[in-house]
Design an enzyme around this catalytic site. Sequence first.
Site, PDB file in Angstrom:
ATOM      1  N   ASP A   1       0.872  -1.251   0.051  1.00 31.62           N
ATOM      2  CA  ASP A   1       0.076  -0.050   0.079  1.00 31.62           C
ATOM      3  C   ASP A   1       0.815   1.300  -0.122  1.00 31.62           C
ATOM      4  O   ASP A   1       0.665   2.161  -0.733  1.00 31.62           O
ATOM      5  CB  ASP A   1      -0.975   0.147   1.047  1.00 31.62           C
ATOM      6  CG  ASP A   1      -0.125  -0.046   2.525  1.00 31.62           C
ATOM      7  OD1 ASP A   1       1.000  -0.408   2.726  1.00 31.62           O
ATOM      8  OD2 ASP A   1      -0.636   0.572   3.493  1.00 31.62           O
TER       9      ASP A   1
ATOM     10  N   ARG B   1       5.861   4.372   5.720  1.00 35.40           N
ATOM     11  CA  ARG B   1       5.533   4.215   7.365  1.00 35.40           C
ATOM     12  C   ARG B   1       5.531   3.001   7.757  1.00 35.40           C
ATOM     13  O   ARG B   1       6.239   2.091   7.372  1.00 35.40           O
ATOM     14  CB  ARG B   1       4.274   5.042   7.433  1.00 35.40           C
ATOM     15  CG  ARG B   1       3.033   4.217   6.931  1.00 35.40           C
ATOM     16  CD  ARG B   1       1.702   5.124   6.966  1.00 35.40           C
ATOM     17  NE  ARG B   1       0.595   4.415   6.531  1.00 35.40           N
ATOM     18  CZ  ARG B   1      -0.319   4.937   5.800  1.00 35.40           C
ATOM     19  NH1 ARG B   1      -0.439   6.146   5.599  1.00 35.40           N
ATOM     20  NH2 ARG B   1      -1.366   4.149   5.530  1.00 35.40           N
TER      21      ARG B   1
ATOM     22  N   GLU C   1       4.043   0.328   7.987  1.00 35.89           N
ATOM     23  CA  GLU C   1       2.792  -0.468   7.508  1.00 35.89           C
ATOM     24  C   GLU C   1       3.543  -1.317   6.183  1.00 35.89           C
ATOM     25  O   GLU C   1       3.644  -2.326   6.555  1.00 35.89           O
ATOM     26  CB  GLU C   1       1.797   0.418   7.009  1.00 35.89           C
ATOM     27  CG  GLU C   1       0.420  -0.472   6.770  1.00 35.89           C
ATOM     28  CD  GLU C   1      -0.686   0.663   6.730  1.00 35.89           C
ATOM     29  OE1 GLU C   1      -1.728  -0.073   6.081  1.00 35.89           O
ATOM     30  OE2 GLU C   1      -0.738   1.673   7.155  1.00 35.89           O
TER      31      GLU C   1
ATOM     32  N   ASP D   1      -5.909  -2.820  -2.784  1.00 32.73           N
ATOM     33  CA  ASP D   1      -5.126  -1.749  -3.601  1.00 32.73           C
ATOM     34  C   ASP D   1      -4.977  -2.560  -4.831  1.00 32.73           C
ATOM     35  O   ASP D   1      -5.038  -1.729  -6.009  1.00 32.73           O
ATOM     36  CB  ASP D   1      -3.820  -1.389  -2.923  1.00 32.73           C
ATOM     37  CG  ASP D   1      -4.118  -0.484  -1.598  1.00 32.73           C
ATOM     38  OD1 ASP D   1      -3.767   0.501  -1.708  1.00 32.73           O
ATOM     39  OD2 ASP D   1      -4.987  -1.150  -0.561  1.00 32.73           O
TER      40      ASP D   1
ATOM     41  N   TRP E   1     -11.376  -6.048  -1.491  1.00 34.13           N
ATOM     42  CA  TRP E   1     -10.326  -6.425  -0.799  1.00 34.13           C
ATOM     43  C   TRP E   1      -9.774  -8.094  -1.373  1.00 34.13           C
ATOM     44  O   TRP E   1      -9.237  -8.509  -1.776  1.00 34.13           O
ATOM     45  CB  TRP E   1     -10.204  -6.187   0.608  1.00 34.13           C
ATOM     46  CG  TRP E   1      -9.684  -4.649   0.809  1.00 34.13           C
ATOM     47  CD1 TRP E   1      -8.377  -4.624   1.392  1.00 34.13           C
ATOM     48  CD2 TRP E   1     -10.242  -3.659   0.541  1.00 34.13           C
ATOM     49  NE1 TRP E   1      -8.023  -3.180   1.401  1.00 34.13           N
ATOM     50  CE2 TRP E   1      -9.388  -2.725   1.034  1.00 34.13           C
ATOM     51  CE3 TRP E   1     -11.497  -3.266   0.086  1.00 34.13           C
ATOM     52  CZ2 TRP E   1      -9.676  -1.224   1.024  1.00 34.13           C
ATOM     53  CZ3 TRP E   1     -11.909  -1.748   0.089  1.00 34.13           C
ATOM     54  CH2 TRP E   1     -10.843  -1.031   0.427  1.00 34.13           C
TER      55      TRP E   1
ATOM     56  N   GLU F   1      -2.150   8.847  -0.900  1.00 31.39           N
ATOM     57  CA  GLU F   1      -3.326   7.918  -0.210  1.00 31.39           C
ATOM     58  C   GLU F   1      -4.635   8.776  -0.333  1.00 31.39           C
ATOM     59  O   GLU F   1      -5.813   8.060  -0.558  1.00 31.39           O
ATOM     60  CB  GLU F   1      -2.893   7.487   1.107  1.00 31.39           C
ATOM     61  CG  GLU F   1      -3.742   6.725   1.770  1.00 31.39           C
ATOM     62  CD  GLU F   1      -3.295   6.221   2.977  1.00 31.39           C
ATOM     63  OE1 GLU F   1      -3.776   5.261   3.395  1.00 31.39           O
ATOM     64  OE2 GLU F   1      -2.514   6.937   3.581  1.00 31.39           O
TER      65      GLU F   1
ATOM     66  N   HIS G   1       0.887   6.120  -2.734  1.00 31.29           N
ATOM     67  CA  HIS G   1       0.171   4.888  -2.714  1.00 31.29           C
ATOM     68  C   HIS G   1      -0.574   4.956  -4.337  1.00 31.29           C
ATOM     69  O   HIS G   1      -1.028   5.884  -4.862  1.00 31.29           O
ATOM     70  CB  HIS G   1      -1.433   5.379  -1.698  1.00 31.29           C
ATOM     71  CG  HIS G   1      -1.667   4.789  -0.420  1.00 31.29           C
ATOM     72  ND1 HIS G   1      -0.509   4.881   0.232  1.00 31.29           N
ATOM     73  CD2 HIS G   1      -2.379   3.781  -0.066  1.00 31.29           C
ATOM     74  CE1 HIS G   1      -0.790   4.209   1.501  1.00 31.29           C
ATOM     75  NE2 HIS G   1      -1.964   3.628   1.213  1.00 31.29           N
TER      76      HIS G   1
END
Length: 774
Positions: A351, A355, A357, A364, A426, A639, A660
């Site tokens: 994604d 950061r 994550e 995505d 998703w 994002e 993103h």
Amino acid sequence: MSQTPWTATMIASDDDFAGAPLLRKDFSLPKGHGDIVSAKLRATALGIFEAFINGQPVTDEVLSPGWSSYEWRLRYGSYDVTPLLQAENTLGVSLGNGWYRGFLGFNGGSRFYGEELGFLGQLDIEFADGFVHTVASDSSWRAGPSATLANDLYNGQTIDARLIDDDWARPGFAGSSWTGTHVLDFDVNRLADPVSPPVTRQEELTPVNVFSSPTGKTLLDFGQNLVGWIKLTVQGPAGTTITVRHAEVLEDSELGTRLLRTAEATDRFILSGGRDVFEPTKTFHGFRYAEIDGWPGELTTDSAAGAVDAVVVHTKLQRTGHFESSNELVNQLHRNVVWGLRGNFLDVPTDCPQRNERLGWTGDIAVFAPTAAFLFDVKDFLQDWLLDLAAEQKAQNGLVPFTVPDILKYDVHPEHFPAPESTALWSEAAVWVPWALWEAYGDPSVLKLQFDSMAAHTRRVEGLLSESGLWDTGFQFGDWLDPDAPPENPIAAKADKGVVATACMYHTAILTAKAAAIVGRPADAEHFQALADRVKQAFNTHYVDGDGIIHSDSTTVYALAISFDVLDSPEKVAAAGTRLSQLVRANGYRVSTGFAGTPYITGALSDTGHIEDAYGLLLEEECPSWLYPVKMGATTVWERWDSMLPDGTINPGEMTSFNHYALGAVADWLHKVVGGLSPLEPGYAKVRIAPRPGPGLTSASVSLQSPHGVVAVEWHLDEDGNLQVQATVPDGVTADVDLPGLDSVTVGSGTHAFTGPAAEAELLEAAPSSRTEA
């Protein structure tokens, strides 16, 4: 050379050595067998590794073996090391934490897969007489410390150049602090042949500006938001520490690290006193800007050239698709999409790359896969990821998780998500991604490999439908990040979640039915077609009224209903297109869709005859819009539509990324409609050439290195307003050419020119005014 069986064992250092141990094994070549015919090293790690023979790297790969679903698949690499061998040899390995043991996710967790770093390697050397000599990892290997004092993908790497000894991977080295190794319990059946290309260094960028912040910090701007690390070439007093911090943006004219959350994104380099070259290959960062502290002497834009270089790192992918237009803002948008893909296709389709994550969120890539498969050859890259998806899914009773590999099953907190369950868009990645690869490359192997996964997902959702036949129960992300949702509640979209989920389910059922027919599963094809028919009927019965208004009456529901062909009559499609046009105009051509609707809204408008509104959306420059970030200086896709606010401040929320790719899925429409190139048969064996000029653009070009050769379309408006089109079709391919004002024709290979009438010239002069339409 035939592949010999695995005799190697997974080994670990007896001392962890700050999470970066070195391993080595000396060996001699046996005599009396003639010349070496072939020498292949097969290697992998629990963690990340770099391998050397006699001090020379065996490959240009970095961060190997990457991140897979380690519980079931550990990929290994195979390397030809024949030129590196001599009579006396040393095989050396440098280990790091990587994804296996480092921090992952947004809850501060680590060591999800294991406590110890491990290495498994086997060097098979074949001689002229057929004899094979094997050097394999076992407990006879030695382990010692490296110059790396700390390493983590999120937090960065610390290297002490005073501890570097270049002889550690060469014969004759005898380290006084070296210790032994031990064997780890490991099932070699988990070893997986590599499918995806490796991660490699791609290019180096020099700073375009070095300047001081208001607090006196030295900041570097590389001019491009990228993913990788900074390489330093420097000389200064021994023991001097240079600290490098990374960020995508500036905040209050200082390095904007708030957005990284707990990720430190900081590298530290301790000088030896001589000329040092530092390259932190056990981490990576997403950044455009860097802050450097401790540099010996003054660092300027001129002196930084060649001394401070940003190394761009991602999976080694071949560029295949290109697009340009007469509008430079649109061109920059397209470049931003390309750079966003590059940064987030680092071994796993993530994604975001910066950061705490950096996870393989399924939603995505579900919507971005068609764009990705046009821009780059991602067939093997995404096929490898789909194998992990299927492994995770099989272990979770058919559930496709939110992320693949799925560390959320270890790390998720109840306040973030409820108990995992199949989720529209998703979980749909199990079906939509294989289908996108089939359409792009025409290779049925991806459908054959993934069909059980596709069917398992579709059957699971079939069991989640309510009595009405709708997918209107359970947790849903819905139209995530609707720009009208409160910043602190990105799930609160205008579009009804049941409408979004049911439309997605219909699309999934149809694709699964088509895939079943292609792979020779007629009973499954019949079952899933019947399921799709039931879902379509339920959607139209419960969500569409007599005037064609869809429940929750928002742009996303119309975009999905049109794009997924879930409406059951031409009249409803026309009504949906008209209503979508009205909503887009009423909103002043600003974007009003989130993750679910954004990839499809321009296509839904152009498919229903509202090309001017699609162009109006594309060319709007005020927030929220695709060109607003471009006007704000973006070099990747954001994002949030308002990741940076109009006054230059950063969105105050905790979830804001400047890299993103999901919202960049609009590039698929640029290729197919603005450029005018789309496949009529999988793999572009037959193509459609149908550019649709619109207000605000006077020319565009698109090209694709397809499996059959280069396909290209160029168009421009001449001084009389006539549409001039040139199309290039490769050998063995036919093209249906559909141009405004002309009869459709079919052409074969070659270069063809067409001229269309100027009937639409007035429309094409300028983009529609959002002020008057609003």
